[in-house]
Design a protein around this motif. Structure first.
Motif, PDB file in Angstrom:
ATOM      1  N   TYR A  45       0.884  -1.170   0.000  1.00 35.60           N
ATOM      2  CA  TYR A  45       0.000   0.000   0.000  1.00 35.60           C
ATOM      3  C   TYR A  45       0.920   1.218   0.000  1.00 35.60           C
ATOM      4  N   SER A  50       1.687   5.917   6.455  1.00 33.53           N
ATOM      5  CA  SER A  50       3.062   5.453   6.717  1.00 33.53           C
ATOM      6  C   SER A  50       4.017   5.935   5.628  1.00 33.53           C
ATOM      7  N   GLY A  51       3.470   6.184   4.451  1.00 41.84           N
ATOM      8  CA  GLY A  51       4.277   6.691   3.343  1.00 41.84           C
ATOM      9  C   GLY A  51       4.502   8.194   3.443  1.00 41.84           C
ATOM     10  N   TYR A 138     -10.528   4.874   1.932  1.00 39.63           N
ATOM     11  CA  TYR A 138      -9.667   4.794   3.119  1.00 39.63           C
ATOM     12  C   TYR A 138     -10.362   5.559   4.242  1.00 39.63           C
ATOM     13  N   THR A 143      -7.530  10.582  11.987  1.00 37.37           N
ATOM     14  CA  THR A 143      -6.628  11.584  11.402  1.00 37.37           C
ATOM     15  C   THR A 143      -7.367  12.543  10.461  1.00 37.37           C
ATOM     16  N   LYS A 166     -10.594   0.350   3.216  1.00 44.42           N
ATOM     17  CA  LYS A 166      -9.522   0.102   4.186  1.00 44.42           C
ATOM     18  C   LYS A 166     -10.001   0.791   5.439  1.00 44.42           C
ATOM     19  N   ASP A 193      -3.619  -2.279  13.408  1.00 41.11           N
ATOM     20  CA  ASP A 193      -2.831  -3.513  13.489  1.00 41.11           C
ATOM     21  C   ASP A 193      -3.022  -4.212  14.829  1.00 41.11           C
ATOM     22  N   GLY A 210       0.702  -0.406   8.966  1.00 41.65           N
ATOM     23  CA  GLY A 210       2.021   0.209   9.030  1.00 41.65           C
ATOM     24  C   GLY A 210       3.037  -0.652   9.763  1.00 41.65           C
TER      25      GLY A 210
HETATM   26  C1  LIG Z   1      -2.357   6.175  11.603  1.00 42.54           C
HETATM   27  C2  LIG Z   1      -1.648   4.951  11.119  1.00 42.54           C
HETATM   28  O1  LIG Z   1      -0.488   5.004  10.813  1.00 42.54           O
HETATM   29  N1  LIG Z   1      -2.374   3.841  11.047  1.00 42.54           N
HETATM   30  C3  LIG Z   1      -1.826   2.637  10.477  1.00 42.54           C
HETATM   31  C4  LIG Z   1      -1.780   1.481  11.431  1.00 42.54           C
HETATM   32  O2  LIG Z   1      -1.129   0.437  10.774  1.00 42.54           O
HETATM   33  C5  LIG Z   1      -1.009   1.872  12.682  1.00 42.54           C
HETATM   34  O3  LIG Z   1       0.298   2.240  12.354  1.00 42.54           O
HETATM   35  C6  LIG Z   1      -0.952   0.699  13.638  1.00 42.54           C
HETATM   36  O4  LIG Z   1      -2.243   0.209  13.901  1.00 42.54           O
HETATM   37  C7  LIG Z   1      -0.266   1.087  14.956  1.00 42.54           C
HETATM   38  O5  LIG Z   1      -1.073   1.941  15.702  1.00 42.54           O
HETATM   39  C8  LIG Z   1      -2.638   2.259   9.297  1.00 42.54           C
HETATM   40  O6  LIG Z   1      -3.991   2.096   9.605  1.00 42.54           O
HETATM   41  C9  LIG Z   1      -2.445   3.332   8.260  1.00 42.54           C
HETATM   42  C10 LIG Z   1      -1.794   2.832   7.088  1.00 42.54           C
HETATM   43  O7  LIG Z   1      -1.749   1.660   6.900  1.00 42.54           O
HETATM   44  C11 LIG Z   1      -1.218   3.789   6.164  1.00 42.54           C
HETATM   45  O8  LIG Z   1      -1.962   4.479   5.486  1.00 42.54           O
HETATM   46  O9  LIG Z   1      -0.024   3.890   6.096  1.00 42.54           O
END
Ligand SMILES: CC(=O)N[C@@H]([C@@H](O)[C@H](O)[C@H](O)CO)[C@@H](O)CC(=O)C(=O)O
Length: 304
Positions: A45, A50-51, A138, A143, A166, A193, A210
């Motif tokens: 993704y 995260s990007g 998404y 956020t 998502k 996660d 992420g």
């Molecule tokens: C705000 C945020 O970064 N949320 C992450 C989660 O993977 C998150 O890092 C994880 O649940 C830890 O809190 C993802 O839902 C977002 C994501 O995958 C993305 O767009 O990078």
């Protein structure tokens, strides 16, 4: 076999890869993408939270996607997050994603101004209809400030290109609501996660996350356990994943920079995060080593 099977599996949210000066680093992008392909994830993704998409220019975001596709586009499903503050830039990114060979688009709702649902629908529809690609909503209310309603989801799902959501909202029950609202084959990607296994049991088909990026092997094992209906094992792995995440978020540094530092201990260098995200400091050194060990120990226990 369904047309949507390519979206079902473990899909890390790809981290921004910078050089030491904080510029996009194509070589590091390709190395990281190949690392994930080797571990066996289903897709990537690209350009989401995260990007660090909100801290990158349109041209930088294109460069990132081009390098991911060049490195692993033939092996992995590539979902390009293309939402930008303006519809105009989102359309430009969507067309670019299609031209380089991404499989699908994803987009958050418009940010900053609080807009009515008709405007959100229009924003998504314009970028989607600029291409023939599959489209994924998404939903990340914590956020963006907008929580996707079942009504708007239903409306969006009536469009052929929309394949699912998502869902990064925290209530697991939202997955049930979106599942009920879809009147066709769809894919719900679990977002938080910390609740991957719970999300799957509630009906999520897949996961985008992420923290997958620093421990993809553990999420792959949790996914396998869910598929084998070994819920005791799935829960054990989820708990170990949560111990790691909860340790990371104790720091004042941003989660993404701690993860990048842990990856560095694995020999994968992707630079730091862009300001204003707070960076790791000396205070984090012990925590980074601890997190690295927690992941290594969990891998030794659960991954052959
Ligand atoms: C705000 C945020 O970064 N949320 C992450 C989660 O993977 C998150 O890092 C994880 O649940 C830890 O809190 C993802 O839902 C977002 C994501 O995958 C993305 O767009 O990078």
């Amino acid at each position: 076999m369904s047309r949507l099977d390519k979206y079902r599996g473990i899909i890390p949210a790809f981290y921004a890869c910078y050089n030491e000066e904080g510029e996009i680093d194509p070589e590091r992008i390709q190395t990281l993408a190949r690392h994930y392909a080797k571990v066996g994830v289903k897709g990537l993704y690209v350009g989401g939270s995260s990007g660090e998409c909100i801290y990158q220019t349109v041209e930088e975001r294109k460069l990132v996607l081009e390098n991911v596709v060049e490195a692993v586009g033939d092996e992995l499903t590539i979902i390009a997050h293309v939402a930008a503050p303006s519809t105009r830039h989102s359309i430009e990114l969507a067309k670019h994603a299609e031209s380089v060979g991404a499989d699908a688009l994803a987009a958050i709702p418009p940010i900053y101004f609080v807009l009515p649902e008709d405007a959100i629908e229009d924003y998504w529809t314009q970028m989607m209809e600029a291409t023939d690609l599959d489209f994924i909503i998404y939903n990340i209310p914590q956020t963006t400030g907008y929580a996707l309603s079942a009504d708007l989801y239903k409306k969006m799902m009536a469009k052929d290109q929309v394949i699912g959501v998502k869902n990064s909202s925290m209530p697991v029950q939202d997955i049930y609501e979106f599942k009920q609202a879809a009147s066709k084959d769809s894919v719900i990607f679990n977002g938080p996660d910390e609740q991957y296994v719970a999300g799957r049991l509630m009906g999520a088909d897949s996961g985008i996350g992420g923290t997958y990026g620093v421990m993809p092997e553990l999420f792959l094992k949790a996914d396998e356990a869910v598929q084998n209906s070994d819920f005791e094992l799935a829960q054990k792995i989820q708990y170990r994943i949560n111990d790691v995440i909860f340790e990371i978020v104790k720091s004042d540094a941003h989660l993404y920079d701690i993860i990048k530092s842990v990856l560095s201990l694995e020999g994968i260098e992707i630079g730091s995060v862009r300001s204003p995200l707070p960076r790791v400091t000396e205070k984090d050194e012990e925590r980074i080593k601890k997190v690295h060990k927690m992941i290594s120990d969990a891998k030794a226990e659960f991954v052959q």
